[in-house]
Design an enzyme around this catalytic site. Structure first.
Site, PDB file in Angstrom:
ATOM      1  N   ASP A 193     -34.609  88.037  52.659  1.00  0.00           N
ATOM      2  CA  ASP A 193     -34.991  87.408  53.921  1.00  0.00           C
ATOM      3  C   ASP A 193     -36.402  86.839  53.801  1.00  0.00           C
ATOM      4  O   ASP A 193     -37.299  87.474  53.233  1.00  0.00           O
ATOM      5  CB  ASP A 193     -34.947  88.442  55.054  1.00  0.00           C
ATOM      6  N   ASN A 201     -41.237  78.434  61.661  1.00  0.00           N
ATOM      7  CA  ASN A 201     -40.549  77.334  62.334  1.00  0.00           C
ATOM      8  C   ASN A 201     -41.270  76.925  63.608  1.00  0.00           C
ATOM      9  O   ASN A 201     -41.435  75.736  63.903  1.00  0.00           O
ATOM     10  CB  ASN A 201     -39.112  77.734  62.663  1.00  0.00           C
ATOM     11  N   ASP A 210     -36.945  73.503  57.405  1.00  0.00           N
ATOM     12  CA  ASP A 210     -35.844  73.177  56.496  1.00  0.00           C
ATOM     13  C   ASP A 210     -36.356  72.964  55.079  1.00  0.00           C
ATOM     14  O   ASP A 210     -35.736  73.403  54.100  1.00  0.00           O
ATOM     15  CB  ASP A 210     -35.118  71.916  56.980  1.00  0.00           C
ATOM     16  N   GLU A 237     -32.385  82.252  57.707  1.00  0.00           N
ATOM     17  CA  GLU A 237     -33.345  82.364  56.606  1.00  0.00           C
ATOM     18  C   GLU A 237     -32.983  83.492  55.655  1.00  0.00           C
ATOM     19  O   GLU A 237     -33.795  83.913  54.826  1.00  0.00           O
ATOM     20  CB  GLU A 237     -34.766  82.599  57.155  1.00  0.00           C
TER      21      GLU A 237
END
Length: 323
Positions: A193, A201, A210, A237
Site C-alpha cells: 500500500d 491526492n 495517477d 493505491e
C-alpha cells in the site's frame, strides 16, 4: 452453331468468368487450360503458357507439396487440398494484378489450393488446379485474433498502470494456490500500500496522483524478474504480488528490496505527517507453507493483517503474519 461447339464455348465462358484460378494439366504436366483469372493475377497470358510444362512456368514449385499433389491426381486419381497454413502463397499471384503487385512491392495473395483429377472418356487423365484468393479472409482472421488479444489484455490489465488488474489477480492466486498444494511448494503473497496516498491526492490532485501510481507500479513490476511472479493492482493505491515457490525468508528479502526501491524514487510528498517528505510504501507478507491446507481468502486475509500491522508500526516498513 453445333451443340458440341456451343457447349464448349459456354464452358470456356464460364471458366473465364469464375472468380478463381483454374489450371488444367495433361498427363505430361503440360498446361491445357489457363483461365483469365490466372492471366490477370499472374501477368502471364494464355498464349505464353498453353502447351508449356507447368514446372517450366513455376520451377520453384517442383519437389514441393503441389508437385506431389499433381502426381497423386494424375497417377492415383486422388484429390488434394493444400493446407493454407503451411502453403500460404506458393504461386506468384497478386490480388490487384501481378504488374502492380511487383511494382508496388506487395505481398503475394494468400491462396487456398485444391488439385483434382479429371477423368475424360477415352482420354488420359488430366488434373485441375483451383486457386482461391483468401487474402481478405486471412486478413479478417488476423484482425480478429489481434482484437481478441487486445480485449484479453484489457480484461486482465489495469487500464491506468498497465499491470495485472484485480480480475487477473483473482484468477492467478487461485491457480497458484492449487499448484502449491499439488507440488508441495511454498507460496508467498505481498500486500502493498502507498502510504498517505489520500493526502497525496488531496494535495497534488488526481492527475498527479495517477502519475504517482504509474511510477510506483512500474518500479515494483521491474523488481519481479521471474515469469511466474505477478504484480497486480488490487484496488486504489493497493497492490498485490504473488510469489510462487518463495519461502517466508525469501519473501521478506524481496519485500524489503521493493520497499527500498519505492523509497529511492523520492517522489515528493509534502503531506506525509512525518520527517520523510517523499512517497513510501508499507508491505504485509503471508506465506503458505508446503502442503499447508489453506483457502485463498485465508492467505489474502493474513497478508492484509500484516499490512495493517505495518501501517500501525509507522508505515514504510514490512511486516509478516504467520499462518
Amino acid at each position: 452453331m453445333p451443340d458440341a461447339l456451343h457447349r464448349l464455348a459456354l464452358l470456356e465462358s464460364i471458366i473465364g468468368a469464375v472468380n478463381l484460378g483454374a489450371i488444367v494439366l495433361d498427363e505430361q504436366h503440360r498446361i491445357v487450360l489457363w483461365n483469365s483469372w490466372m492471366a490477370r493475377h499472374s501477368a502471364l497470358p494464355p498464349e505464353a503458357v498453353l502447351g508449356q510444362d507447368f514446372f517450366a512456368i513455376y520451377p520453384d514449385l517442383r519437389h514441393k507439396r503441389i508437385d506431389s499433389a499433381i502426381t497423386q491426381a494424375l497417377r492415383d486419381n486422388f484429390q488434394s487440398l493444400l493446407s493454407q497454413t503451411l502453403h500460404k502463397a506458393p504461386f506468384a499471384l497478386y490480388t490487384h494484378g501481378a504488374a502492380a503487385g511487383v511494382a508496388e512491392g506487395q505481398e503475394r495473395m494468400q491462396q487456398a489450393i485444391a488439385v483434382t483429377p479429371i477423368n475424360l472418356p477415352a482420354s488420359p487423365r488430366h488434373c485441375l488446379i483451383q486457386i482461391n484468393d483468401v487474402t481478405i479472409a486471412v486478413g479478417r482472421e488476423k484482425l480478429l485474433r489481434e482484437q481478441t488479444m487486445v480485449l484479453r489484455s484489457q480484461t486482465f490489465s489495469d487500464g491506468l498502470t498497465g499491470i495485472a488488474n484485480r480480475r487477473h489477480f483473482d484468477v492467478a492466486i487461485e491457480k497458484e494456490m492449487r499448484r502449491a498444494m499439488r507440488t508441495g511448494s511454498p507460496l508467498s503473497l505481498l500486500m502493498i500500500d502507498i502510504d498517505h496516498f489520500k493526502d497525496y491526492n488531496d494535495h497534488y490532485g488526481h492527475q498527479q496522483g495517477d502519475g504517482c501510481l504509474i511510477r510506483v507500479a512500474a518500479e515494483l513490476a521491474a523488481m519481479l524478474q521471474r515469469p511466474t511472479d505477478l504484480l497486480a493492482r488490487y484496488g486504489g493505491e493497493e497492490f498485490a504480488a504473488i510469489l510462487p515457490d518463495t519461502e517466508a525468508t525469501q519473501a521478506l528479502r524481496m519485500a524489503e528490496a521493493i520497499r527500498q526501491r519505492a523509497a529511492d524514487l523520492r517522489i515528493p510528498h509534502a503531506k506525509t505527517g512525518d520527517a520523510l517528505k517523499h512517497v513510501t510504501i508499507s508491505i504485509g507478507i503471508a506465506t503458505q507453507q508446503p502442503h499447508q491446507a489453506l483457502e485463498t481468502p485465508e492467505l489474502i486475509g493474513a497478508a492484509d493483517r500484516a499490512l495493517y500491522l505495518a501501517k500501525r508500526a509507522g508505515r514504510n516498513c514490512v511486516m509478516v503474519q504467520p499462518l
